[in-house]
Design a protein around this motif. Structure first.
Motif: not given
Length: 130
Positions: A54-59, A88-90, A114-119
């Motif tokens: 979560x720390x890697x992706x959320x910020x 997704x994170x839950x 991954x999809x949310x990060x890309x979009x």
């Protein structure tokens, strides 16, 4: 609801999620009597990894959502990104927290992340250039 209010909603929700993940690490640490590191304990390793993922992706996603709000992106886009990312994170936390192997939650949570990060990244570039 304004774009900034929508973004702020997700900052708050993710704040609660991150707090929950942190508290889970403490709970597992006390239960397993591991006071430092992971103690080569699988439950402790999973709890730490769930929080670490979560720390890697959320910020970065939240920064992107804040940028989209600042650029007056549609509120529906902010909710679509923030809401799907939150789910997704839950799912990922439940999936990885329950088993060290493959699981539905971990797989779907990772894919949607991954999809949310890309979009989010694409939308940030689009709204910045238009």
């Amino acid at each position: 609801m304004s774009a900034f209010a929508a973004a702020t909603l997700y900052f708050g929700l993710f704040g609660f999620l991150m707090l929950t993940l942190k508290m889970n690490v403490g709970r597992v640490r006390a239960k397993e009597k591991v006071m430092f590191g992971d103690g080569a304990n699988e439950a402790m390793q999973r709890a730490i990894r769930v929080q670490g993922n979560a720390v890697e992706d959320v910020p970065i996603v939240l920064i992107g959502i804040a940028g989209l709000a600042a650029l007056a992106a549609p509120v529906v886009l902010i909710h679509a990104l923030g809401g799907s990312f939150f789910v997704a994170r839950i799912l990922h936390a439940i999936g990885l927290g329950g088993t060290s192997g493959s699981s539905f939650g971990r797989m779907v949570g990772t894919l949607v992340t991954l999809i949310v990060k890309l979009v989010t990244a694409g939308a940030c570039v689009w709204f910045a250039l238009t």
